[in-house]
Design a protein around this motif. Sequence first.
Motif, short mmCIF file in Angstrom:
data_model
loop_
_atom_site.label_atom_id
_atom_site.label_comp_id
_atom_site.label_asym_id
_atom_site.label_seq_id
_atom_site.Cartn_x
_atom_site.Cartn_y
_atom_site.Cartn_z
N ASP A 1 0.83 -1.21 0.00
CA ASP A 1 0.00 0.00 0.00
C ASP A 1 0.86 1.26 0.00
N ILE A 2 1.99 1.23 0.74
CA ILE A 2 2.91 2.37 0.75
C ILE A 2 3.43 2.63 -0.66
N ILE A 3 3.78 1.54 -1.35
CA ILE A 3 4.31 1.69 -2.72
C ILE A 3 3.23 2.22 -3.65
N ARG A 4 1.98 1.76 -3.48
CA ARG A 4 0.90 2.21 -4.37
C ARG A 4 0.59 3.69 -4.20
N ARG A 5 0.90 4.25 -3.04
CA ARG A 5 0.58 5.66 -2.79
C ARG A 5 1.53 6.63 -3.51
N VAL A 6 2.61 6.10 -4.09
CA VAL A 6 3.56 6.97 -4.78
C VAL A 6 2.89 7.61 -5.99
N LYS A 7 2.95 8.91 -6.05
CA LYS A 7 2.27 9.64 -7.13
C LYS A 7 3.16 9.77 -8.36
#
Length: 613
Positions: free
Chosen positions: A298-304
């Motif tokens: 989830d942390i990785i997916r939040r990267v814009k």
Amino acid sequence: MSDEKKHWPFDGFFLKLSEAQQEYEQEQHIDPASLTEEERRRKIQSVLDYMKSSHKESKDDGEALNPLVPEDDLEVVLAEEEKSIPRKQYMADLVGDDFKHWKGIVVFDAGTNSGKTYFILKVLLPWAYEHNKRILVLCNRDALSNQIKNDVCRLGRIETTYWDYDDELGIEVERPTFGNKYEHTICVETYQWLETFCRKNPDGAKIFLRTFEYVVSDEFHYMVTDASFNDHVDVSYEVIKDLSATRTCIFMSATARILFENWERLGRIPAGQHYRLPVDYSFVSSIKFFYYEDQEIDIIRRVKEGEKILVFVDTLDKLQRLRDRLKAEDDVDVACLCSKYRPEAKDFDKLNDAIRDGVLLHQVTLTTSVLYNGVDIKDRALKYIVSELWNPLVNAQILGRKRPLGATDTCAVYFMGYGEKRLKDLFQKVKTYQLEPAGEYRRKFKNPEAWREYLHLDTTQAILNPPNTRYKCRTVVLDPLEGCYRLRKRAYLQAMLEVVILHRMLRYGYQNALLNEIDDSLLEKVEPLEPPILVDYLESHLNEKRYYKDWQKVFFEVGHIRNKKDGHRTKSLPKFTTVSEYIAKYGYELHVKKENSGVLRDKTVWWVTKMRK
């Protein structure tokens, strides 16, 4: 340098070797009359030949080298980069003119971007050149060695001319040529190179090392962080230790404080030769802890878009699993790195495909500890650093990879949390596989019968030669040349340090102990972990009864929840049990029933509620 020396081979460098040879003979009580001039010359030539051949064998990875030392004064460069940065103190400020009178051990206890290398190449090197003194710089990685060599060539570049006959013009013409004035003043090598030299040609190595007045041990934490997998760390440690009795030895590191403080207690550092600068972690905007792989994803997916993330994993299996999961669930721009010496390296990307000129080439970079050292990242787009590793010495190095380009160049940091059970397991493994064999060795090795009895125990063989090489004894190893076991002192020291740190983590809590060991200023930056994106969605849609397939699509597309039996390429909608187990970790409960009225009559529906406390 005299005109006569300029015409000697190697600019007269062999004279330094000759002086060192005589010093070595005196120390070994060798009668000079017992050696002919030809024998002495052969010894010196063998050292020169080894130097030449070893440099031919060393291979450059081909990566673009990002200079560590700016061409202009450091203050001018930083002022141009960002006017808002206040003037801070650098190593050159602390040292002043002290270096002209140094003797014995000198310690640079300072973090990245504190000017340690700048001082060596821009202050000490020109002074050594003018006073006909030589410097040996030792590094822990080829990448760092190549960076410093590149800087030496750039800083020492000189232009001269020579006369050459031009066939077309029919006359002698003056042509330009370029050289390096520091070529024979400084030598840059790796600790691993020195260890090989000392093992293959011990006499030649001793002669060669005596040609240097200064020995710089860069990234000196190498002596403990690499001891778990490098069998020859003790060789370079002992050599440098011996040199400190007669030469000026400069030890530099941001994470070897525990070693330096021990030297202070033992009185090994002369008064006024321990220079400290606090590590600057102002670029860290926040510290957050996660515990599950789903949270990491989830942390990785939040990267814009336009942002980048660097993720350090603890095993190759995790590296591959994380990569495959990201690629299976999303169209992610991801690169994976491990040591080029590992047989698995062929399945991953090369360093040059992941980072160039200090800039990450992909939005997501997954890496083992291979990238935690010797590589500087100067990339404003790097906004997130994630580490699964527990060791604060390693994590301090990981944070040091980010070289902020200004006051606004900040980064959020995520550490994996370790619970009490996992810490106890680590603690026990270090004791069982590292400390206990070392203790048995120290007590019993000089008694052959007692040592033989210990070796014949099944439990001993399970520790010294286990089927699972991840947990293997590194402190006591079988020497293939001697045919007997020996104690690796640096690995033993590393194990003792790990036990001390783990004990503190168990006593004071993982988060507090980890951040205190790195830098206590980070404690003020701890923030709660953001809930998964799915949680925000559930909060807005509690108690909404929907056809179960509609909810399945939400959990699949928003929460990226997949069935455990799905392969990396299989993408089936998650089942009720799978979803229930996932959302329960965040305090939610999934319900199911067959609707008996309304538009959903006779259809199976799902809805979500909060768990009762």
